[in-house]
Design an enzyme around this catalytic site. Structure first.
Site, PDB file in Angstrom:
ATOM      1  N   GLU A  29       5.809 -38.062 -11.865  1.00  0.00           N
ATOM      2  CA  GLU A  29       7.212 -38.310 -11.509  1.00  0.00           C
ATOM      3  C   GLU A  29       8.045 -38.850 -12.666  1.00  0.00           C
ATOM      4  O   GLU A  29       7.818 -39.964 -13.133  1.00  0.00           O
ATOM      5  CB  GLU A  29       7.317 -39.284 -10.336  1.00  0.00           C
ATOM      6  N   GLU A  55      13.699 -40.875   0.184  1.00  0.00           N
ATOM      7  CA  GLU A  55      13.351 -42.146  -0.453  1.00  0.00           C
ATOM      8  C   GLU A  55      14.648 -42.902  -0.742  1.00  0.00           C
ATOM      9  O   GLU A  55      15.048 -43.095  -1.881  1.00  0.00           O
ATOM     10  CB  GLU A  55      12.554 -41.904  -1.737  1.00  0.00           C
TER      11      GLU A  55
END
Length: 219
Positions: free
Chosen positions: A101, A199
């Site tokens: 990520e 998120e």
């Protein structure tokens, strides 16, 4: 405990989408940019893989760790590639995908090493293993580089998971500068069958926030 999570999720027809291997800065479970952390990182990865299998979780998220000031960018990139290359057979044997990520360094993660989707994609392509992919976080990448739909199209073959939040503020997807209905429609049209993760920090009760999101996105 993890087996029970998997059992309860299956009964509820809910999937456990992902586990996180290490903290963004690398202080927990080690950093990919520090060669001296590699053995600890790989040992921890083996442990997380076992727990993920118990919960029937198929995706593990890994972060790069923070930049090491006395090492060159190329040295750190090489270290990430070497560590993830060593990690690939561990996750492959378990049928799990490890997703790398990139995060933003302008608002949330000052000092983080991997803040570019282009660099993350280059690393994943260099490794060239089907069980090592990129996590494309629309929120983080909008802050760092924009050009969201183009970058998704260019890299959909190596994207293993998505995260999302509104920009600015990291709140609901229903406000801000990103057109999430178009982004999600584009992802739906591409060869991707994974999850599009939420998120964000809701500005209203969670149930109300999710209901509004479903309405605005036509879900």
């Amino acid at each position: 405990f993890y087996a029970k999570i998997g059992e309860m999720a299956a009964k509820a027809n809910v999937a456990v989408s992902d586990f996180v291997v290490n903290s963004p800065d690398g202080s927990i479970t080690g950093s990919l940019v520090r060669r001296e952390d590699r053995d600890d990182y790989l040992r921890r990865l083996e442990q997380v893989v076992k727990l993920a299998k118990l919960a029937n979780c198929k995706t593990l998220i890994t972060c790069s760790g923070n930049t090491v000031p006395d090492r060159t960018n190329d040295e750190q990139v090489e270290c990430v590639i070497e560590t993830l290359t060593a990690a690939a057979p561990i996750v492959a044997a378990a049928g799990v995908t490890l997703v790398l990520e990139p995060l933003n360094t302008l608002v949330d993660h000052e000092g983080y090493f991997l803040d570019s989707s282009a660099l993350a994609a280059a690393i994943v392509r260099e490794i060239g293993h089907p069980n090592v992919k990129m996590l494309y976080d629309v929120y983080h990448m909008q802050i760092m580089e924009g050009n969201i739909i183009h970058n998704i199209r260019q890299n959909i073959d190596i994207i293993g998971h998505f995260h999302s939040a509104g920009v600015p503020g990291r709140h609901e997807l229903t406000s801000g500068e990103l057109n999430y209905p178009d982004i999600i429609a584009e992802v739906d049209a591409l060869p991707y069958d994974g999850y599009f993760g939420l998120e964000y920090v809701p500005l209203m009760p969670s149930e109300q926030s999710l209901s509004l999101l479903k309405e605005r996105l036509g879900l």
